[in-house]
Design an enzyme around this catalytic site. Structure first.
Site, PDB file in Angstrom:
ATOM      1  N   ASP A  97       0.839  -1.195   0.000  1.00 30.86           N
ATOM      2  CA  ASP A  97       0.000   0.000   0.000  1.00 30.86           C
ATOM      3  C   ASP A  97       0.874   1.245   0.000  1.00 30.86           C
ATOM      4  O   ASP A  97       1.527   1.560   0.991  1.00 30.86           O
ATOM      5  CB  ASP A  97      -0.890  -0.014   1.232  1.00 30.86           C
ATOM      6  N   ASP A 315      -2.406   8.045  -5.883  1.00 33.91           N
ATOM      7  CA  ASP A 315      -2.641   6.911  -4.992  1.00 33.91           C
ATOM      8  C   ASP A 315      -2.788   5.635  -5.809  1.00 33.91           C
ATOM      9  O   ASP A 315      -3.831   5.375  -6.397  1.00 33.91           O
ATOM     10  CB  ASP A 315      -3.890   7.151  -4.153  1.00 33.91           C
TER      11      ASP A 315
END
Length: 494
Positions: A97, A315
């Site tokens: 992540d 992101d």
């Protein structure tokens, strides 16, 4: 991303129905894509919405972490890789992540932690008492103080133990405490396997999980954060001289999947850079305008500027892409205005869709996202459209950019990041990109900003099948962590 630092409340948006230094450390990715395009945008947006609510908070050789498991990018929505922690080492599958800082894994006596996974992987639990090299992180430890500053840690006066609590907007959450232990690295040097090496890292030991984290369908052992705060693994390895403060990825957008994620700078002459917005916990950029077919849209640049509850964020854990409310309609209207009138348009549950019997590249315009410093990100139709099911022989393509109703945030997710080299240069506080065929080899530099690189054809090292897909690392005796991960291309925990 830590919720205490940033939070986005994103309603579950419905979508189209039947009509989503040191030495470089490298993690080549594996990815599969659906062939039937049968997943609706509503499902992808729902997963992204959960993710957005969760926005929280020198060695010689090559290190390889091969990953097992199967995946479906539109059904599972995870990046995960296998890491070995502790002495003796225990294997854990952890989600990669780029939007969070902390590496954490499920620990023994965890309440609410899933016992099985729909990803066909064996889940494990870390037990600090069974590792001879494990130690707890006390509140007085400087590493804990750094975590407190970035909202990644907290302290209890009762037990002097550095801990964390990540609470997510959908009601799920995790809490635990920090430990220090060894991460095991299988070192390969110039084609020969050498002894294992290790690096000490601080990571979270999760003893409680709730909500969506307890579900088994997409369960992994934890999360591997690649954020820029001091608690992140990339920051820890950098401080030890193991890796530079830069990582890069190149995600394939075709049906074969695959890609590369490297701790290091991918060197490619066509990369353009723009500065990160200073003093932000996320990867915020100064987006200034959007152009469709060469025409700049009439959107006030303040819509994209970073301020309280506003900003443009890169992101890689978000599946789709999201536009601030003020920018969404001008964007969609401009695209629709450029296509031939013969193309049938359909609005389904608020999403603009198009019925095509020809290639999207023959019909739809090029889009340019224009950033500070003159850096533009060029988007093909496949970078802003999502294909859905066919109707009567016509393919249904829908705008993949979604409107963040009532939100001033623009999020550039995998929809626009795929088929590009993207470099996150934390040392230089900039992000760069270049359109690229991610099935090709790349050069990885040990230092940022110099353009200097050396390489070894990783596909030939030791004959390991996990070192395929042509990652090249230049420099004799260079250290790289070649971590093959299964890329499941949807939501991720932030």
């Amino acid at each position: 991303m830590a919720a205490a630092a940033f939070a986005i409340s994103v309603a579950l948006l419905a979508a189209a129905a039947a009509v989503g230094g040191g030495s470089p450390v490298s993690l080549p990715l594996e990815r599969a894509f659906p062939t039937n395009h049968g997943v609706e945008l509503s499902e992808l947006r729902a997963r992204d919405a959960l993710r957005h609510r969760r926005m929280l908070q020198s060695s010689n050789g090559v290190v390889d972490f091969p990953v097992q498991g199967t995946y479906d990018p539109f059904q599972v929505g995870l990046y995960f890789t296998k890491v070995q922690l502790g002495t003796p080492p225990v294997e854990f599958y952890v989600q990669i992540d780029t939007g969070s800082d902390v590496l954490w894994v499920s620990c023994s006596s965890c309440s609410g932690c899933p016992q099985t996974s729909g990803l066909q992987i064996q889940l494990n639990f870390f037990d600090p008492g069974r590792s001879s090299t494990s130690s707890l992180i006390a509140c007085s430890d400087q590493r804990c103080n750094s975590g407190i500053q970035s909202s990644d840690a907290s302290c209890s006066s009762q037990n002097n133990q550095c801990s964390y609590t990540f609470q997510y907007g959908d009601g799920s959450g995790t809490s635990g405490y920090y430990v220090s232990d060894m991460m095991h690295l299988n070192t390969i040097f110039e084609g020969s396997v050498t002894t294992n090496s290790t690096a000490p890292v601080v990571f979270g030991c999760s003893n409680q999980q709730s909500g969506d984290l307890t579900k088994s369908d997409r369960a992994v052992d934890g999360i591997f954060g690649f954020g820029q705060q001091e608690m992140s693994v990339i920051s820890q390895l950098s401080s030890q001289g193991i890796a530079p403060r830069v990582f890069s990825h190149c995600l394939k957008g075709d049906s074969s999947g695959g890609g590369i994620l490297v701790l290091g700078e991918i060197v490619e002459p066509n990369i353009v850079y723009t500065s990160l917005v200073p003093a932000q916990p996320h990867y915020n950029l100064n987006l200034q305008s959007i152009s469709v077919n060469g025409q700049t849209l009439q959107i006030d640049s303040s819509v994209f500027a970073t301020s309280n509850n506003r900003g443009t964020i890169v992101d890689s854990g978000t599946t789709l892409a999201y536009l601030a409310e003020e920018a969404y309609d001008p964007f969609v209207n401009a695209i629709t205005a450029t296509i031939p009138q013969s193309v049938r348009t359909v609005v389904s549950r608020g999403n603009q869709c198009y019925l095509l019997t020809t290639s999207v590249t023959d019909v739809f315009p090029q889009v340019s996202l224009n950033f500070a410093g003159g850096a533009s990100m060029l988007l093909r139709p496949q970078d802003y459209l999502i294909q859905q099911n066919s109707i009567g022989g016509a393919a249904v393509w829908c705008i993949g950019f979604q409107k963040l109703q009532g939100q001033g945030v623009t999020i550039l997710g995998d929809l626009v990041l795929k088929d590009k080299i993207v470099v996150y240069d934390l040392a230089g506080q900039r992000i760069g990109w270049a359109n690229f065929d991610c099935s090709l080899s790349v050069n990885v530099s040990a230092t940022t900003g110099t353009g200097r690189s050396e390489f070894v054809n990783a596909g030939e090292i030791g004959g390991s099948i996990s070192l395929r897909d042509g990652l090249k690392l230049r420099k004799r005796g260079i250290l790289a962590f070649l971590v093959h991960v299964t890329l499941i291309y949807c939501i991720g925990f932030l």
